[in-house]
Design a protein around this motif. Structure first.
Motif, PDB file in Angstrom:
ATOM      1  N   GLN A  45       9.821  -5.908  -0.377  1.00 50.11           N
ATOM      2  CA  GLN A  45      11.270  -6.039  -0.265  1.00 50.11           C
ATOM      3  C   GLN A  45      11.865  -4.835   0.481  1.00 50.11           C
ATOM      4  O   GLN A  45      12.696  -5.000   1.374  1.00 50.11           O
ATOM      5  N   LYS A  46      11.417  -3.636   0.111  1.00 51.04           N
ATOM      6  CA  LYS A  46      11.951  -2.437   0.754  1.00 51.04           C
ATOM      7  C   LYS A  46      11.594  -2.411   2.236  1.00 51.04           C
ATOM      8  O   LYS A  46      12.437  -2.068   3.067  1.00 51.04           O
ATOM      9  N   LEU A  47      10.357  -2.768   2.569  1.00 51.12           N
ATOM     10  CA  LEU A  47       9.950  -2.794   3.977  1.00 51.12           C
ATOM     11  C   LEU A  47      10.832  -3.745   4.777  1.00 51.12           C
ATOM     12  O   LEU A  47      11.314  -3.395   5.862  1.00 51.12           O
ATOM     13  N   ALA A 114      -4.917   3.605   4.168  1.00 52.91           N
ATOM     14  CA  ALA A 114      -4.053   3.485   5.345  1.00 52.91           C
ATOM     15  C   ALA A 114      -2.623   3.100   4.973  1.00 52.91           C
ATOM     16  O   ALA A 114      -1.661   3.724   5.448  1.00 52.91           O
ATOM     17  N   PHE A 115      -2.477   2.106   4.125  1.00 50.94           N
ATOM     18  CA  PHE A 115      -1.135   1.603   3.830  1.00 50.94           C
ATOM     19  C   PHE A 115      -0.435   2.344   2.700  1.00 50.94           C
ATOM     20  O   PHE A 115       0.744   2.672   2.814  1.00 50.94           O
ATOM     21  N   HIS A 116      -1.133   2.596   1.599  1.00 51.49           N
ATOM     22  CA  HIS A 116      -0.467   3.167   0.428  1.00 51.49           C
ATOM     23  C   HIS A 116      -0.403   4.689   0.438  1.00 51.49           C
ATOM     24  O   HIS A 116       0.451   5.270  -0.235  1.00 51.49           O
ATOM     25  N   LEU A 117      -1.311   5.326   1.183  1.00 53.78           N
ATOM     26  CA  LEU A 117      -1.321   6.791   1.196  1.00 53.78           C
ATOM     27  C   LEU A 117      -0.817   7.376   2.512  1.00 53.78           C
ATOM     28  O   LEU A 117      -0.468   8.551   2.564  1.00 53.78           O
ATOM     29  N   VAL A 118      -0.790   6.556   3.565  1.00 53.12           N
ATOM     30  CA  VAL A 118      -0.378   7.082   4.871  1.00 53.12           C
ATOM     31  C   VAL A 118       0.856   6.341   5.416  1.00 53.12           C
ATOM     32  O   VAL A 118       1.942   6.924   5.521  1.00 53.12           O
ATOM     33  N   ILE A 119       0.701   5.082   5.781  1.00 49.74           N
ATOM     34  CA  ILE A 119       1.751   4.356   6.515  1.00 49.74           C
ATOM     35  C   ILE A 119       3.026   4.172   5.689  1.00 49.74           C
ATOM     36  O   ILE A 119       4.121   4.555   6.136  1.00 49.74           O
ATOM     37  N   MET A 120       2.923   3.588   4.504  1.00 47.98           N
ATOM     38  CA  MET A 120       4.143   3.324   3.721  1.00 47.98           C
ATOM     39  C   MET A 120       4.837   4.605   3.261  1.00 47.98           C
ATOM     40  O   MET A 120       6.070   4.666   3.313  1.00 47.98           O
ATOM     41  N   LYS A 124       8.627   5.893   4.352  1.00 47.43           N
ATOM     42  CA  LYS A 124       9.508   6.013   3.183  1.00 47.43           C
ATOM     43  C   LYS A 124       9.691   4.676   2.460  1.00 47.43           C
ATOM     44  O   LYS A 124      10.682   4.454   1.768  1.00 47.43           O
ATOM     45  N   THR A 125       8.706   3.788   2.608  1.00 48.26           N
ATOM     46  CA  THR A 125       8.719   2.511   1.890  1.00 48.26           C
ATOM     47  C   THR A 125       8.317   2.732   0.442  1.00 48.26           C
ATOM     48  O   THR A 125       8.815   2.059  -0.458  1.00 48.26           O
ATOM     49  N   ALA A 141      -5.984   1.272  -5.746  1.00 52.66           N
ATOM     50  CA  ALA A 141      -7.337   1.498  -5.219  1.00 52.66           C
ATOM     51  C   ALA A 141      -8.297   0.427  -5.736  1.00 52.66           C
ATOM     52  O   ALA A 141      -8.996  -0.234  -4.954  1.00 52.66           O
ATOM     53  N   LEU A 142      -8.325   0.235  -7.054  1.00 57.35           N
ATOM     54  CA  LEU A 142      -9.220  -0.770  -7.626  1.00 57.35           C
ATOM     55  C   LEU A 142      -8.817  -2.177  -7.198  1.00 57.35           C
ATOM     56  O   LEU A 142      -9.671  -3.024  -6.921  1.00 57.35           O
ATOM     57  N   GLY A 143      -7.517  -2.420  -7.142  1.00 55.24           N
ATOM     58  CA  GLY A 143      -7.019  -3.726  -6.715  1.00 55.24           C
ATOM     59  C   GLY A 143      -7.441  -4.070  -5.293  1.00 55.24           C
ATOM     60  O   GLY A 143      -7.805  -5.208  -4.993  1.00 55.24           O
ATOM     61  N   HIS A 144      -7.395  -3.076  -4.401  1.00 53.22           N
ATOM     62  CA  HIS A 144      -7.811  -3.319  -3.018  1.00 53.22           C
ATOM     63  C   HIS A 144      -9.323  -3.540  -2.913  1.00 53.22           C
ATOM     64  O   HIS A 144      -9.781  -4.304  -2.058  1.00 53.22           O
ATOM     65  N   ILE A 145     -10.082  -2.900  -3.782  1.00 51.23           N
ATOM     66  CA  ILE A 145     -11.532  -3.133  -3.803  1.00 51.23           C
ATOM     67  C   ILE A 145     -11.817  -4.581  -4.210  1.00 51.23           C
ATOM     68  O   ILE A 145     -12.561  -5.295  -3.533  1.00 51.23           O
TER      69      ILE A 145
END
Length: 166
Positions: A45-47, A114-120, A124-125, A141-145
């Motif tokens: 939603q924020k993005l 990439a997405f949760h630690l860098v891009i977003m 500022k998402t 992390a576990l969810g993405h695995i």
């Protein structure tokens, strides 16, 4: 060089992405990545709001069993999942070992980083890495695995079935 069957890749990617998207949503029910307050406006939603989509649309819901569910967030969630599952299915077909090793687990970790630690965080998402609770890091992390492992399993099965059919 092997010619890719893009129809089979699209079918396998869509099937894998839908199923893995459901797995990821289920995972987040068991280990919610965000607090209720942070989830009032979730990252999809924020993005969208950052891209100029009005809050009235980003927070649109449908009701099922008395629960209001964010259908716009689900479109983003499943779109992301299908896109990555399709790219992964192409990597499987092309036999790109460095992307598909470990049944997709390293790829899933790379997507999380990439997405949760860098891009977003850079956009500022979501808050900066240090301002995200450890529970969010663990869940994501576990969810993405599990998400990418599911993509691997479903895409492999569907691609094999489609090859045998042709």
């Amino acid at each position: 060089m092997t010619k890719l069957n893009w129809k089979n890749i699209a079918i396998a990617g869509t099937a894998a992405g839908v199923i893995s998207g459901l797995v990821k949503l289920g995972w987040e029910n068991i280990l919610p990545p965000r607090t209720a307050a942070r989830n009032e406006t979730n990252p999809p939603q924020k993005l969208l709001q950052q891209l100029g989509v009005p809050k009235k649309l980003t927070h649109a819901t449908y009701t099922y069993s008395g629960e209001k569910l964010p259908w716009v967030s689900y479109l983003v969630h499943f779109g992301f999942s299908i896109a990555f599952a399709t790219a992964y299915a192409a990597a499987l077909e092309k036999k790109v070992k460095w992307l598909t090793l470990g049944q997709g687990v390293p790829f899933g970790i790379a997507v999380w980083v990439a997405f949760h630690l860098v891009i977003m965080p850079a956009m500022k998402t979501v808050p900066s890495v240090k301002d995200q609770p450890w529970q969010e890091h663990l869940s994501e992390a576990l969810g993405h695995i599990v998400w990418m492992w599911t993509n691997n399993e479903i895409a492999e099965i569907v691609l094999k079935q489609l090859k045998n059919k042709n």
